[in-house]
Design an enzyme around this catalytic site. Structure first.
Site, PDB file in Angstrom:
ATOM      1  N   HIS A   1      38.573  30.766  28.591  1.00 42.48           N
ATOM      2  CA  HIS A   1      39.263  31.716  29.468  1.00 42.48           C
ATOM      3  C   HIS A   1      40.773  31.645  29.229  1.00 42.48           C
ATOM      4  O   HIS A   1      41.385  30.599  29.411  1.00 42.48           O
ATOM      5  CB  HIS A   1      38.933  31.426  30.930  1.00 42.48           C
ATOM      6  CG  HIS A   1      37.501  31.681  31.245  1.00 42.48           C
ATOM      7  ND1 HIS A   1      36.949  32.932  31.156  1.00 42.48           N
ATOM      8  CD2 HIS A   1      36.509  30.856  31.641  1.00 42.48           C
ATOM      9  CE1 HIS A   1      35.666  32.862  31.495  1.00 42.48           C
ATOM     10  NE2 HIS A   1      35.383  31.613  31.789  1.00 42.48           N
TER      11      HIS A   1
ATOM     12  N   LYS B   1      37.199  35.498  44.962  1.00 47.03           N
ATOM     13  CA  LYS B   1      37.542  36.918  44.827  1.00 47.03           C
ATOM     14  C   LYS B   1      36.720  37.765  45.781  1.00 47.03           C
ATOM     15  O   LYS B   1      37.187  38.760  46.335  1.00 47.03           O
ATOM     16  CB  LYS B   1      37.319  37.387  43.389  1.00 47.03           C
ATOM     17  CG  LYS B   1      37.734  38.844  43.143  1.00 47.03           C
ATOM     18  CD  LYS B   1      37.762  39.166  41.676  1.00 47.03           C
ATOM     19  CE  LYS B   1      36.372  39.355  41.115  1.00 47.03           C
ATOM     20  NZ  LYS B   1      35.776  40.648  41.533  1.00 47.03           N
TER      21      LYS B   1
END
Length: 910
Positions: A165, A579
Site C-alpha cells: 500500500h 471509514k
C-alpha cells in the site's frame, strides 16, 4: 489564494502548547537539537550550491514565518509562485523534513544505546521500557515460573506482513540513499571519532543529499507489481535479513528463544489480488522466484565468507566424521568446484566444505542436479558444522558466524518471506457461478449457496464448465499455489484471505475452487491451505462470531481444520471499519469481535490466531503497537501475533537496523506480557462495555451523519482535499477505488473509495478527520450521562479505552485546523457549510480528551511526540500552503498535466 469566501481561519496550535511542553523541549534531547541544526545547515549549503543564495533566502524566510506561526505572512509569501519555483521550494522543505525524520530516528537509536549501557536515564541502570530486559524483569516480578515461560516461548510466533500500500511512494533509489545517510548518522554516535572523521562523515552525507536533490523523485510510470516487490525487498534484504541473528541472540540472552524462529515475516506483494487486476498467478510465481534468487544469493555470499574465515587444519582439529562424509559426497557431486579449490587448502575441511556448499547453492539457483532441494538440507549441513565445532573447542573459532547463517536459513528458508494470497469474496462467487454454471448463483441466499457447496465438496465432482476466461484465471491461482508450495517450500504461501467475507459460503467456495484448481488430491474437502476470512466493516465484525460458529460446526470445514492442526486464522480490518463508521465505533467493534471470537473458538476447541490488518495511521489501526497488544482482549494474543505493516510504517519501523531491532523487541515483549500476564477480569469491565456500547453507537451516528448521510459532503471532500491528485498519481499498481459491486445494492463514491486514499487525502489537508470525528460528541454525552469523574476513572483504568483516547489524542495533536481551514476555503460555499461543523466537533473532541486525561494541552503526557510535531511543522506548513495555492490554480486551468501538476505531485510526496 483567490477565494475570499470560506470559513474563518482557526487559531494556530492552541491545544498543543503548554509551559510543560516548552520546558520539556528546552531541557531535553539537546543532542537531537544539535543534530537537527547540523543537518539543517548542511541542507542549507546544498540549497545554496544547487539553487543560489536568493532561493535559499526565500526558503529561510518561509521557514521562519512557519516557526513564528505567521500563516498570513507565510501564505502571502508563497502565493502565486511560478509552478517550477513552487516545486523546487516544496522539494527543499521535503528535504529538510526528511533529515529531521532521520535525525529523530537516529536519536531513538542513541537513547536505546544509552539504556543498553546502563546510563540512559532509566534510573540507576533500569532497563528501557518495552525492552526484552524490561519484559524479563516484569515476568520475574509477577512470579512467572521457568516452566510457564518455556511453554509460552514454545508457542511464541510473531509475523509482520509487509504490504505494497503506497502511502509512502518513494523510489527505491531514494530509499537506498536515505539508508546510507542514516547509517552515516548512526556512525556519528561513536564518541571516539576524531574531528577529521566527523568532517568526512558530514561530507559523505552532503554528497548523498546532493545526489538525492539531483534525482527526480517522481517515477516516469506507474510502478508495476514487481517494482513494488523490489521496494519491499529493499527492507527485507538490507535491514531485516541483517538483524534476525542479533535479535535471536537477544532473545536467547533473556530466555525467550524457542527451538524454531520466534519471528518470521510475510508479504502481500505478488499475492494481493483484491481489486488489483495486475496481480495474478504469474505474479505469485514471479515474486517467489525473485525472493528465492535473492535469498540463495545472500546465503552463497555468507558461505564463501565462511570458507575464507574457517581455515582450521584437519590435522590439528577433530573435525567430525559427519563433516568429512559430506565433503566426500559433495566432492563427487561437484568435481569442478573441488578442482577449483587450491591444493594447499585441502587439509582445511571447513574451507573445502563451504566452497562445496557454495557450489550446491549455485546448482540450486540454476535448478541443476545435486542442488539443494530445500532449506532443510542446508540447515542439516550447517547443524553438522555447528556440532563439529563444538566437538573440538571451536566455540570461539567460527561457531558464532555459522550460527548466524543457520538462524537466517531457519527464518527465511529458500523463499525469504511467506506470500499471502488475497481475493474479494465477490470474485469467488462470480467464478463459481460460471463454473457450475449457474447464472443466478450470486443472487441466491447464503444458505442456498452453502448447501450447494456442501454437495460439491461431498461428491468431489469436477466443474460442469471450465472454459470461461475469468473463471480459469481464478482457478489458475490455486494451481500456482500448489506449484509454489512444491518448488519453494510449504511455508512459501501463507493464508488465503477472503476480503469482505460475509458467511460460511464464502469460505466453502474457496475450498471448492481450490480443489477444482488442483491444490488438493483425493475426494475429501481438505486442501493444504489456511483459509482466513477477513471481516472489515462494523457490520461484518458484529456478524463474525456467528459466521465462525457456523463454520466450525460445518462437517466439511471441520474436517479441513482437523487436517490443518485445528488452527484457524481470522483477519480483522481496521481501515474499512473506520471509514465505514468512524474511529470510536470501529475500535469497539474490533474489540468486541475479538472477545466474541475467542469465546467461539474456545467453545469449538479451535486454536485461533488473529491477523490484524493495521495501517500506518491511527485511523487505519496505527498507533503504538505495544499499547494495542497490551489492551487487546483477554485470550486474543496467546503468544501469537500476525499484523500488516503498510506504506510509511514500513520505513518508520524497518528503515534503519537499530529502529528495526527496537520495533521487534517492543512487539515481542508486548506479546509475551499480554500472553503471560493477562489482565484479570473485573466487575468494572461490564460497566465499561455498556458505556462503550453507547459511545460507539453515538460516535458512529455522528460520523455517518456527516460522511454518508449528507449527500453533498462528498463534494466538500473532493474540493477541500487533494483526492483528485491522489487518484491520478502513479503511486502503486492498485486502483484507488474498488470496482462497483456486481450484486445487491449500489455503493456511493466514498464507499467504493479505498480506505488508504480516503485517509491519505484527509491527512494531506491536515483535517485528519477519520481519526477523531464523531468521538467528541459521544464522549461529551457519555460524560453528561455517567459523570465526567466516572468516565475519566474508567479511561485511566481500562486499557482499551485508555489506548483509544491516547491514539485519538495523537491524531488531534497532528491535526492543524488553521491549515485545514485554508483547504476548506477551496470548497467555497461548501466550506462555509461544513467546516464550522468539523471545527465544532474538533473542539468537543479536544475538550473531552483533555478532561479525561486531566491535561492542560494535548500530548502533555507524551512530550516526545510534542517535540516531533514542533520539529516538523516549520517544514510541513509551507508545503501545505503551497499545495493549496497549486490546487486552486490547477483546477481553474482544467487539471492539465503540466508544471503545476508536477509541483502538486511533489507536494503530495513531500
Amino acid at each position: 489564494m483567490g477565494h475570499q469566501r470560506g470559513p474563518p481561519l482557526y487559531p494556530r496550535r492552541g491545544f498543543l502548547s503548554s509551559p510543560r511542553a516548552e520546558i520539556e523541549f528546552a531541557s531535553k534531547d539537546a543532542q537531537l537539537r544539535d543534530d537537527v541544526r547540523t543537518l539543517g545547515a548542511l541542507v542549507g549549503d546544498v540549497l545554496r550550491e544547487q539553487c543560489g543564495e536568493q532561493f535559499f533566502q526565500l526558503v529561510e524566510r518561509a521557514r521562519r514565518a512557519a516557526i513564528g506561526a505567521a500563516d498570513d505572512e507565510l501564505e502571502a509569501m508563497l502565493r502565486g509562485l511560478p509552478a517550477r519555483d513552487a516545486e523546487t521550494l516544496i522539494r527543499a522543505f521535503a528535504t529538510y523534513f526528511a533529515v529531521v525524520n532521520l535525525a529523530e530516528r537516529v536519536h531513538r537509536i542513541r537513547r536505546r544505546r544509552d539504556y543498553l549501557r546502563g546510563g540512559g536515564g532509566g534510573g540507576g541502570g533500569d532497563p528501557q521500557e518495552g525492552s526484552l530486559a524490561d519484559t524479563a524483569r516484569r515476568l520475574a516480578a509477577a512470579g512467572v515460573t521457568s516452566q510457564q515461560l518455556a511453554e509460552l516461548v514454545d508457542r511464541l510466533q510473531i509475523e509482520p506482513v509487509f504490504t505494497a500500500h503506497p502511502t509512502e511512494a518513494r523510489r527505491r533509489t531514494l530509499l537506498e540513499k536515505e539508508q546510507v545517510i542514516g547509517r552515516l548518522l548512526v556512525e556519528r554516535l561513536d564518541p571516539s571519532r576524531t574531528p577529521d572523521e566527523e568532517a568526512a562523515a558530514l561530507a559523505q552525507i552532503r554528497e548523498e543529499v546532493t545526489v538525492t536533490w539531483q534525482t527526480d523523485p517522481q517515477p516516469s510510470a506507474r510502478p508495476s507489481v514487481m517494482d513494488e516487490l523490489e521496494n519491499v525487498l529493499f527492507y527485507l534484504t538490507d535491514v531485516v535479513y541483517r538483524i534476525v541473528p542479533p535479535f535471536a541472540e537477544e532473545l536467547e540472552r533473556y530466555g525467550f528463544l524457542a527451538a524454531r524462529p520466534v519471528v518470521r515475516f510475510g508479504s502481500w506483494v505478488g499475492g494481493d489480488m483484491d481489486g488489483n487486476p495486475n496481480v495474478n498467478a504469474d505474479t505469485l510465481r514471479e515474486a517467489l522466484s525473485r525472493q528465492r534468487e535473492l535469498t540463495l544469493g545472500r546465503y552463497r555470499r555468507e558461505v564463501v565468507d565462511l570458507a575464507r574465515r574457517l581455515s582450521q587444519s584437519g590435522s590439528l582439529t577433530g573435525v567430525s566424521e559427519s563433516v568429512r562424509e559430506r565433503i566426500a559426497t559433495y566432492s563427487a557431486q561437484f568435481p569442478d568446484a573441488l578442482a577449483a579449490i587450491p591444493t594447499r587448502y585441502h587439509d582445511m575441511p571447513y574451507r573445502v566444505l563451504f566452497n562445496l556448499i557454495a557450489a550446491r547453492l549455485d546448482a540450486a539457483r540454476r535448478d541443476r542436479t545435486h542442488g539443494y532441494a530445500s532449506a532443510a538440507d542446508l540447515e542439516r549441513d550447517l547443524q553438522d558444522v555447528v556440532a563439529s565445532l563444538r566437538g573440538h573447542r571451536g566455540e570461539h573459532a567460527g561457531l558464532f558466524a555459522v550460527q548466524r547463517l543457520l538462524r537466517r536459513v531457519e527464518t527465511f528458508g529458500f523463499h525469504l518471506v511467506t506470500i499471502d494470497v488475497r481475493q474479494h469474496a465477490q470474485v469467488h462467487r462470480a467464478a463459481f457461478a460460471r463454473l457450475l454454471p449457474d447464472p443466478e448463483w450470486t443472487t441466491r441466499s447464503p444458505a442456498e449457496r452453502a448447501a450447494r457447496l456442501r454437495q460439491v465438496l461431498q461428491s468431489g465432482d469436477a466443474p460442469a464448465s471450465s472454459s470461461d476466461v475469468e473463471a480459469r484465471r481464478t482457478l489458475e491461482v490455486f494451481n500456482a499455489i500448489a506449484q509454489c508450495r512444491e518448488r519453494f517450500g510449504a511455508d512459501a504461501v501463507g493464508p488465503y484471505i477472503i476480503s469482505m467475507a460475509q458467511g460460511v459460503d464464502d469460505v466453502l467456495t474457496v475450498l471448492a475452487l481450490a480443489r477444482w484448481g488442483g491444490l488438493s488430491t483425493g475426494r475429501g474437502p481438505h486442501v493444504p491451505l489456511d483459509i482466513a476470512p477477513l471481516f472489515e466493516t462494523v457490520v461484518a465484525l458484529e456478524r463474525a462470531p456467528q459466521v465462525m460458529q457456523e463454520l466450525f460446526a460445518d462437517p466439511h470445514y471441520r474436517a479441513h481444520l482437523a487436517a490443518r492442526g485445528t488452527r484457524q486464522v481470522v483477519m480483522i480490518g481496521y481501515s474499512d471499519s473506520n471509514k465505514d463508521s468512524g474511529i470510536g465505533a470501529a475500535r469497539w467493534a474490533l474489540q468486541s469481535a475479538q472477545m466474541a471470537l475467542v469465546a467461539t473458538a474456545d467453545a469449538a476447541r479451535v486454536d485461533l490466531t488473529f491477523f490484524h490488518g493495521r495501517g500506518g495511521t491511527v485511523s487505519r489501526g496505527g498507533g503504538k503497537i505495544t499499547s494495542a497488544i497490551l489492551s487487546a482482549p483477554r485470550g486474543s494474543v496467546r503468544g501469537r501475533l500476525r499484523v500488516t505493516e503498510q506504506g510509511e510504517a514500513i520505513n518508520a519501523k524497518y528503515g534503519l537496523r537499530g529502529i528495526a531491532m527496537r520495533t521487534l523487541e517492543q512487539t515481542v515483549g508486548a506479546v509475551i506480557l499480554a500472553s503471560a500476564l493477562p489482565r484479570p477480569k473485573e466487575p468494572r469491565d461490564a460497566e465499561g462495555a455498556a458505556i462503550m456500547d453507547e459511545i460507539a453507537s453515538e460516535s458512529r451516528a455522528a460520523y455517518r451523519a456527516l460522511v454518508y448521510d449528507d449527500a453533498r459532503f462528498v463534494e466538500y471532500f473532493h474540493l477541500a482535499t487533494p483526492i483528485d491528485v491522489i487518484q491520478r498519481m502513479e503511486m502503486g499498481s492498485r486502483p484507488a477505488s474498488r470496482p462497483p459491486p456486481s450484486e445487491k445494492r449500489e455503493q456511493n463514491e466514498i464507499e467504493r473509495l479505498r480506505a488508504i486514499p480516503w485517509v491519505f487525502a484527509w491527512t494531506q489537508s491536515r483535517h485528519q478527520l477519520p481519526g477523531w470525528y464523531g468521538l467528541g460528541t459521544a464522549l461529551e454525552r457519555a460524560a453528561e450521562r455517567h459523570g465526567a469523574a466516572r468516565l475519566g476513572e474508567l479511561a485511566r483504568a481500562w486499557p482499551f479505552l485508555r489506548t483509544l483516547i491516547d491514539d485519538v489524542e495523537m491524531v488531534l495533536g497532528t491535526t492543524d485546523l488553521s491549515i485545514a481551514a485554508r483547504y476548506a476555503r477551496l470548497a467555497g460555499k461548501l466550506g462555509d457549510r461544513y467546516f464550522p461543523t468539523i471545527r465544532a466537533e474538533f473542539d468537543r473532541t479536544v475538550a473531552s480528551v483533555l478532561a479525561l486525561k486531566q491535561e492542560n494541552a494535548l500530548l502533555d503526557s507524551d512530550p516526545v511526540l510534542q517535540r516531533s510535531i514542533r520539529l516538523r511543522n516549520p517544514y510541513v506548513d509551507p508545503m501545505s500552503l503551497l499545495q493549496i495555492d497549486l490546487l486552486e490554480r490547477w483546477r481553474a486551468e482544467g487539471r492539465p498535466e503540466d508544471d503545476t501538476w508536477r509541483a502538486l505531485l511533489a507536494s503530495v510526496r513531500g
